[in-house]
Enzyme design. Structure first.
Site, PDB file in Angstrom:
ATOM      1  N   ALA A  74       0.830  -1.208   0.000  1.00  0.00           N
ATOM      2  CA  ALA A  74       0.000   0.000   0.000  1.00  0.00           C
ATOM      3  C   ALA A  74       0.860   1.252   0.000  1.00  0.00           C
ATOM      4  CB  ALA A  74      -0.925  -0.002   1.213  1.00  0.00           C
ATOM      5  N   GLY A 119       0.848  -5.642   0.610  1.00  0.00           N
ATOM      6  CA  GLY A 119      -0.071  -5.826  -0.496  1.00  0.00           C
ATOM      7  C   GLY A 119       0.595  -6.358  -1.748  1.00  0.00           C
ATOM      8  N   GLU A 122       0.633  -9.961  -1.273  1.00  0.00           N
ATOM      9  CA  GLU A 122      -0.749 -10.443  -1.389  1.00  0.00           C
ATOM     10  C   GLU A 122      -1.185 -10.535  -2.850  1.00  0.00           C
ATOM     11  OE1 GLU A 122      -3.096  -9.117   2.562  1.00  0.00           O
ATOM     12  OE2 GLU A 122      -2.170  -7.471   1.466  1.00  0.00           O
ATOM     13  N   GLU A 142       2.405  -5.910   7.965  1.00  0.00           N
ATOM     14  CA  GLU A 142       1.336  -4.980   8.349  1.00  0.00           C
ATOM     15  C   GLU A 142       1.228  -4.731   9.845  1.00  0.00           C
ATOM     16  OE1 GLU A 142       0.074  -6.350   4.231  1.00  0.00           O
ATOM     17  OE2 GLU A 142       1.125  -7.190   5.968  1.00  0.00           O
TER      18      GLU A 142
END
Length: 268
Positions: A74, A119, A122, A142
Site C-alpha cells: 500500500a 499488499g 498479497e 502490516e
C-alpha cells in the site's frame, strides 16, 4: 483505457501486453516501487475486469516494470494524509484490486523479483503460481505499522503454508529471502536473478497450449474445492467435469489425440 497495438494501458500505472494467448499484467509505477495508490488500485481492478471478460486470454502473468521491486504494498505516503473517512472510502477500491487478481477465471502466474511486501506479496499470493528470482524478498509486515494484511494475506498464506507457519510470519512481520521462501512453499519456482519474467512467461505459454475451457474449469474446481471435505470436493469436481465434457474443446482434444496432431482449440 488507451490501446496501442498489443498493449493496453489502464490509467497511468497498469499495462496489459499480449503474447498470443498469454496476457502480461504489468505493474508500472516505478517512481514509487509500485506502491498501490488509490488510482493504481482502481486501474488494476479495471484491467482485471477486462481480462476476465476476454475469451482469448488463457493465462495471465503478473509482472513489474521496476528493476528492484515487484510491489512494496500500500502507498503509505498517500495514506498518511487520509482521514478516517478517506480510508473507509478507499477500502472498497483497494479490495477490488486484490479480488480482481484473485478472481481471474484463467490460470495466473506472478513473476516476482526484489521486494514483494504487504499488499505486493498479497497480489502474488492471489495468483495460482509464483515464480521468483533470487533477489526476491517477501513478507507481510502490516502488524508492524498497526494494521493487518487486508488484501487476502490472512486467508491465502495459510492455504500455502499451513496455519501455524502463516501465524508466525504474520505475527513476526519478518521478511523472507527467496531461498527460504522456496523452502517453505511460498514460491513455486526459484530462478536465477533477472529471469523471473522470462521464466513466468515461458511457463504461461506452456499452460496456454492446453484447452482454455479445461484450464478455466480446472481452476474453478481447485479454488471452489479448497477447504471442503472430500465428498463435497468431489461434487465440485464433478460439476466442473460436466461443464467441459460436452464442450467443443473436449471434442477437439480427443480428435487431435487420435489423429496425432496439435489441437486447434475452439475455446468453447
Amino acid at each position: 483505457m488507451v490501446e496501442q497495438g498489443d498493449e493496453r494501458r489502464f490509467g497511468e500505472f497498469v499495462v496489459v501486453r499480449r503474447h498470443e494467448y498469454v496476457a502480461e499484467l504489468a505493474l508500472d509505477r516505478p517512481k514509487a516501487m509500485n506502491a498501490v495508490s488509490t488510482e493504481m488500485a482502481r486501474s488494476l481492478a479495471g484491467a482485471c475486469a477486462a481480462l476476465a471478460a476476454d475469451p482469448d486470454v488463457r493465462v495471465v502473468v503478473l509482472t513489474s516494470t521496476h528493476e528492484r521491486a515487484f510491489c512494496v504494498g500500500a502507498d503509505l505516503k498517500e495514506r498518511n494524509s487520509f482521514t478516517d473517512a478517506d480510508l473507509m472510502r478507499q477500502r472498497p477500491v483497494a479490495r477490488a484490486a486484490y479480488t480482481g487478481v484473485l478472481e481471474l477465471p484463467m490460470p495466473t502466474v506472478a513473476a516476482v523479483h526484489g521486494f514483494a511486501l504487504g499488499g505486493g506479496f498479497e497480489l502474488a499470493l492471489s495468483c495460482d503460481l509464483i515464480v521468483a528470482d533470487r533477489t526476491a524478498v517477501l513478507g507481510l509486515p502490516e502488524v508492524s505499522v498497526g494494521v493487518i494484511p487486508g488484501g487476502g494475506g490472512t486467508q491465502l498464506l495459510p492455504r500455502r503454508v499451513g496455519a501455524a507457519r502463516a501465524a508466525e510470519l504474520i505475527f513476526s512481520a519478518r521478511r523472507l529471502e527467496a531461498v527460504e521462501a522456496r523452502e517453505l512453499g511460498l514460491v513455486d519456482e526459484l530462478v536465477e536473478e533477472g529471469r523471473d519474467r522470462a521464466e513466468a512467461l515461458a511457463l504461461a505459454a506452456r499452460v496456454a497450449a492446453n484447452s482454455p475451457v479445461g484450464l478455466r474449469a480446472a481452476k474453478r474446481a481447485l479454488r471452489l474445492g479448497q477447504g471442503l471435505d472430500l465428498r463435497a470436493g468431489l461434487e465440485v469436481e464433478d460439476a466442473a467435469w460436466r461443464s467441459v465434457a460436452f464442450s467443443g474443446d473436449r471434442a477437439e482434444g480427443v480428435a487431435a489425440f487420435n489423429e496425432k496432431r496439435k489441437p486447434q482449440w475452439p475455446g468453447r
